[in-house]
Design an enzyme around this catalytic site. Structure first.
Site, PDB file in Angstrom:
ATOM      1  N   HIS A 109      51.496  32.602  36.737  1.00  0.00           N
ATOM      2  CA  HIS A 109      52.592  33.392  37.305  1.00  0.00           C
ATOM      3  C   HIS A 109      52.681  33.057  38.802  1.00  0.00           C
ATOM      4  O   HIS A 109      52.098  33.744  39.628  1.00  0.00           O
ATOM      5  CB  HIS A 109      52.313  34.889  37.085  1.00  0.00           C
ATOM      6  CG  HIS A 109      53.423  35.786  37.501  1.00  0.00           C
ATOM      7  ND1 HIS A 109      54.669  35.767  36.926  1.00  0.00           N
ATOM      8  CD2 HIS A 109      53.482  36.728  38.468  1.00  0.00           C
ATOM      9  CE1 HIS A 109      55.437  36.667  37.504  1.00  0.00           C
ATOM     10  NE2 HIS A 109      54.733  37.256  38.456  1.00  0.00           N
ATOM     11  N   ALA A 141      39.512  43.991  57.716  1.00  0.00           N
ATOM     12  CA  ALA A 141      38.658  42.831  57.480  1.00  0.00           C
ATOM     13  C   ALA A 141      38.033  42.924  56.089  1.00  0.00           C
ATOM     14  O   ALA A 141      37.594  43.991  55.655  1.00  0.00           O
ATOM     15  CB  ALA A 141      37.573  42.766  58.546  1.00  0.00           C
ATOM     16  N   ARG A 161      42.024  50.380  49.528  1.00  0.00           N
ATOM     17  CA  ARG A 161      42.599  51.721  49.502  1.00  0.00           C
ATOM     18  C   ARG A 161      43.725  51.731  50.527  1.00  0.00           C
ATOM     19  O   ARG A 161      43.569  51.199  51.620  1.00  0.00           O
ATOM     20  CB  ARG A 161      41.556  52.781  49.874  1.00  0.00           C
ATOM     21  CG  ARG A 161      40.448  52.937  48.869  1.00  0.00           C
ATOM     22  CD  ARG A 161      39.442  54.042  49.256  1.00  0.00           C
ATOM     23  NE  ARG A 161      39.257  54.294  50.677  1.00  0.00           N
ATOM     24  CZ  ARG A 161      38.398  53.645  51.471  1.00  0.00           C
ATOM     25  NH1 ARG A 161      37.650  52.686  50.987  1.00  0.00           N
ATOM     26  NH2 ARG A 161      38.293  53.960  52.744  1.00  0.00           N
TER      27      ARG A 161
END
Length: 169
Positions: A109, A141, A161
Site C-alpha cells: 500500500h 524523540a 500517544r
C-alpha cells in the site's frame, strides 16, 4: 528553484556549509529537472541528479528523493540516518532531526504520511503509513506515529500517544 534554495539557506541560518542545506539543494535540483520538457535534454540532468543523490546519501546519510513534496523553509536540523519516502508530502516550516524515518507502513500500500505546516519532528521518530499529521504539531524523540495527529498536538511514546499542546500564558 532559486527562491526555494534561498529560503532553504535562510532556514539553515544562512550557513551554506550545513549538510541539511546541501541535501535540499540536490532535492530542489531534482524537482527542477522535471520542468525540462524535451526528454533528450532532461536525460543528462537526470543522470547528474542520480549521481548527486547517491553522493548526498553517502556523505550526509539522508535519503530525500525528489518525488517527495516539501514546502518552503524545510530544515534538516541534524543530518544522518534520515529516510523519507518519495510518497511523503510536507507543508511549510517543518524541521526534522537525525534518525527520522517517514514512509510506508506496508509496501503493498504505497502511501506515506502527509505532514502539515510548522511540524517539528524529534530525533529518531518514525512516522509510517497512510496518516495525516496536522499543523503546529511536535513529534517527540523516538516516537512511533502510526495514526493521524490533529492540529496543535504533541505525539510522544511507542506507540505514540497524542496529547493537546498546552497554551502558553
Amino acid at each position: 528553484m532559486f527562491d526555494n534554495i534561498r529560503n532553504d539557506l535562510a532556514a539553515h541560518g544562512n550557513d551554506p556549509f550545513q549538510q541539511g542545506f546541501w541535501v535540499l539543494v540536490v532535492y530542489r535540483f531534482g524537482r527542477w529537472r522535471y520542468r525540462i520538457k524535451p526528454r533528450v535534454i532532461r536525460i543528462p540532468f537526470s543522470l547528474l541528479y542520480k549521481i548527486l543523490f547517491k553522493l548526498i546519501q553517502i556523505l550526509c546519510g539522508v535519503e530525500l528523493p525528489c518525488e517527495a513534496i516539501i514546502g518552503r523553509n524545510f530544515r534538516i536540523d541534524h543530518f544522518g540516518a534520515i529516510v523519507i519516502s518519495g510518497y511523503t508530502t510536507f507543508g511549510e516550516n517543518c524541521v526534522i532531526r537525525q534518525g527520522v524515518t517517514i514512509g510506508l507502513k506496508d509496501v503493498a500500500h504505497p502511501v506515506a504520511p502527509s505532514i502539515g505546516n510548522n511540524v517539528d519532528i524529534g530525533a529518531g521518530a518514525k512516522i509510517l503509513g497512510d496518516i495525516t499529521i496536522g499543523n503546529n504539531v511536535d513529534i517527540g524523540a523516538n516516537a512511533v506515529v502510526l495514526t493521524d495527529v490533529p492540529d496543535n498536538s504533541i505525539a510522544v511514546g511507542v506507540p505514540a500517544r497524542i496529547l493537546p499542546k498546552k497554551e502558553r500564558s
